[in-house]
Design an enzyme around this catalytic site. Sequence first.
Site: not given
Length: 258
Positions: A98, A234
């Site tokens: 990320s 995610h």
Amino acid sequence: MNARPQGTSASPWFRLIRGGGAPRLRLVCFPHAGGAANFFRSWAPLVPDDVELLAVRYPGREDRIFDPPVERMEELADSLADACASLASSPLAFFGHSMGASVAFEVAVRLAAAPGAVGPRALFVSGRAGPGKNRSRGLADATDEKLVEELAAMSGSTAKALANKELRELLLPQIRADYRLIERYTAAVPSPPLDIPVCAYYGDRDDRVDEDGAKAWSEVTRSAFVTRSFPGGHFYLEEHMAPLVADLFTHLGTKDSA
């Protein structure tokens, strides 16, 4: 900052999770927004014996809780490039998830451009779209409720910690600082491109990065490039940690774990 990292004390920037001595390779892991070095502690048994596993210790969390968070990518990447230069007695590889993917990329770019510096031999980016494919969600200035709601939708260990009121009050300021950093940041394809292999990972149900977003990382290198998806959102890497680490070391030349 040039001291060899031992445990948590010799360098403010790295936590030594596994290894030491004279490793064949150093794998440096860069956490996500709101994340901390301990996120990678569970990787230790999956890493080969001759590999040193280091995780980046961002200011403003864990044992650096009293250090002010960094809110500019330039400042963070410059400091980490200096710190990573001190690790060059063994080859390096970078993994970032990320926000950490963008930080790892920027550090690699700085090392590639610095005369005499030794950059990573490979860059692994995860859960982050490549240059030109990221869109700001405007979360840095969102209400606490909106920010917690967004994080809960992503799941992951940080989201679980926010269920605790005391931890929420401790974590939200550093999370906001990270979002300010990433929302002010615009990635650019380096010129010349990096000359190292790049591998982009993503979850197939992650609404922040899809196949096209992952493939955008191909623009940053003139060397080999591959993508791989895993089932999940995610934070797919928490559920699929073992196959992810195995795949990473396949690209680095060994599949043998400890």
